[in-house]
Design a protein around this motif. Structure first.
Motif, PDB file in Angstrom:
ATOM      1  N   TYR A 169       8.476 -19.347  19.424  1.00  0.00           N
ATOM      2  CA  TYR A 169       7.334 -18.694  19.235  1.00  0.00           C
ATOM      3  C   TYR A 169       6.684 -18.430  20.599  1.00  0.00           C
ATOM      4  O   TYR A 169       5.488 -17.781  20.250  1.00  0.00           O
ATOM      5  CB  TYR A 169       6.384 -19.731  18.293  1.00  0.00           C
ATOM      6  N   LYS A 172       6.870 -14.546  23.599  1.00  0.00           N
ATOM      7  CA  LYS A 172       6.273 -13.380  23.902  1.00  0.00           C
ATOM      8  C   LYS A 172       4.779 -13.722  24.096  1.00  0.00           C
ATOM      9  O   LYS A 172       4.326 -14.687  23.690  1.00  0.00           O
ATOM     10  CB  LYS A 172       6.265 -12.266  22.526  1.00  0.00           C
ATOM     11  N   ARG A 175       1.107 -12.434  19.445  1.00  0.00           N
ATOM     12  CA  ARG A 175       1.556 -12.825  18.014  1.00  0.00           C
ATOM     13  C   ARG A 175       0.857 -12.169  17.374  1.00  0.00           C
ATOM     14  O   ARG A 175      -0.427 -11.872  17.340  1.00  0.00           O
ATOM     15  CB  ARG A 175       1.673 -14.213  17.790  1.00  0.00           C
ATOM     16  N   TRP A 231      -3.838  -9.265  15.768  1.00  0.00           N
ATOM     17  CA  TRP A 231      -2.742  -9.524  17.018  1.00  0.00           C
ATOM     18  C   TRP A 231      -3.563 -10.463  17.741  1.00  0.00           C
ATOM     19  O   TRP A 231      -4.788 -10.008  18.183  1.00  0.00           O
ATOM     20  CB  TRP A 231      -2.111  -8.136  17.724  1.00  0.00           C
ATOM     21  N   THR A 234      -0.563 -15.471  22.069  1.00  0.00           N
ATOM     22  CA  THR A 234       0.228 -16.475  21.516  1.00  0.00           C
ATOM     23  C   THR A 234      -0.500 -17.905  21.672  1.00  0.00           C
ATOM     24  O   THR A 234      -0.506 -18.679  20.521  1.00  0.00           O
ATOM     25  CB  THR A 234       1.438 -16.705  22.129  1.00  0.00           C
ATOM     26  N   PHE A 237      -3.096 -18.346  18.447  1.00  0.00           N
ATOM     27  CA  PHE A 237      -2.535 -18.180  17.427  1.00  0.00           C
ATOM     28  C   PHE A 237      -3.417 -18.907  16.137  1.00  0.00           C
ATOM     29  O   PHE A 237      -4.055 -18.487  15.177  1.00  0.00           O
ATOM     30  CB  PHE A 237      -1.136 -18.318  17.225  1.00  0.00           C
TER      31      PHE A 237
END
Length: 275
Positions: A169, A172, A175, A231, A234, A237
């Motif tokens: 996860y 990148k 996310r 979006w 990360t 999130f």
């Protein structure tokens, strides 16, 4: 008496032959050790420049040093006149026996090498692997250590990690947050979309590019379901997901837009009277 004199006569020649061998063996040993340290140090520098984990760097450097040292040892014995072919055969047979006895450990070792080479995850990544999920704390020779969100420490064999699916996860920078919001069939769909869009775009951690997707997903059994897909970075999130779920509910309540829950109509039929 004659044999002693003969041996004394041959001493200079023997000293020359065996002395040269011993000297060359010492030179080979010194050069081999220097080469092992130099190559291991060079490999460490390259891996550090590629921003690999310090644990991985040390693992690879030690492996390189051990391999070069082993070849140096065999070369020294060969220079001293030892039959290295027989020695290698004996070591090979012993290695085979040890390998059969330690198949699981060797599998974990090989998987550890693959984890180092292909780098599907590194220390600090949040992953799902070997049937568990957590943040990678360490990748060692035989095992991978994960720390779960509730701070449990899990040690998984490298073979279980490498032979299964690894979901990373953290790989990148961005996310997508996937949420589904259901509203009443009586609600004005245009108004619902405007309200959700305003909540999503007003959040400071939601990225402008790519643009959030807010559309009707499905006409459900008791609700019209909207899909909400902003979006985010990360690291943001869960913060964004929690905030949006709360704010969307509050705004829908303010606009008197109902969020239905499953309902069931029960019909009771009277039984015929028994005489």
């Amino acid at each position: 008496m004659g044999s002693i004199e003969s041996l004394m006569d041959q001493a200079p020649d023997l000293l020359m032959v065996y002395g040269t061998r011993v000297l060359l063996a010492i030179v080979i040993f010194i050069v081999g050790r220097w080469l092992a340290k130099s190559v291991a140090k060079g490999v460490s520098k390259v891996l550090v420049k590629r921003q690999m984990d310090q644990t991985v760097v040390g693992f690879v450097a030690n492996m390189v040093s051990a391999v070069i040292t082993a070849f140096t040892f065999i070369a020294v014995l060969g220079q001293l006149g030892v039959q290295t072919a027989s020695l290698v055969a004996v070591l090979g047979a012993a290695g085979l026996a040890v390998g059969l006895a330690l198949q699981g450990s060797l599998s974990n070792f090989a998987s550890g090498v693959l984890l180092v080479v292909f780098r599907p995850c590194k220390a600090g990544d949040y992953v799902e692997a070997a049937g568990v999920a957590g943040t990678v704390e360490e990748i060692s020779i035989f095992s991978t250590t994960l720390v779960t969100p509730d701070n449990k420490r899990i040690v998984a064999p490298n073979s279980a990690v490498m032979n299964g699916v690894i979901v990373n996860y953290s790989a990148k920078e961005r996310r997508r947050v996937d949420m589904v919001v259901g509203v009443s069939y009586d609600a004005d769909l245009r108004q619902v979309k405007e309200v959700i869009t305003d909540v999503v775009t007003s959040h400071e951690l939601v990225l402008k590019d790519p643009e959030p997707v807010i559309e009707v997903l499905e006409l459900g059994a008791s609700s019209v379901d909207f899909v909400v897909r902003p979006w985010v970075k990360t690291a943001d999130f869960w913060t964004v997901r929690f905030d949006l779920m709360r704010e969307i509910k509050l705004r829908l309540d303010q606009e008197n837009i109902g969020i239905p829950y499953p309902q069931m109509d029960v019909h009771v039929k009277a039984l015929p009277e028994q005489g």
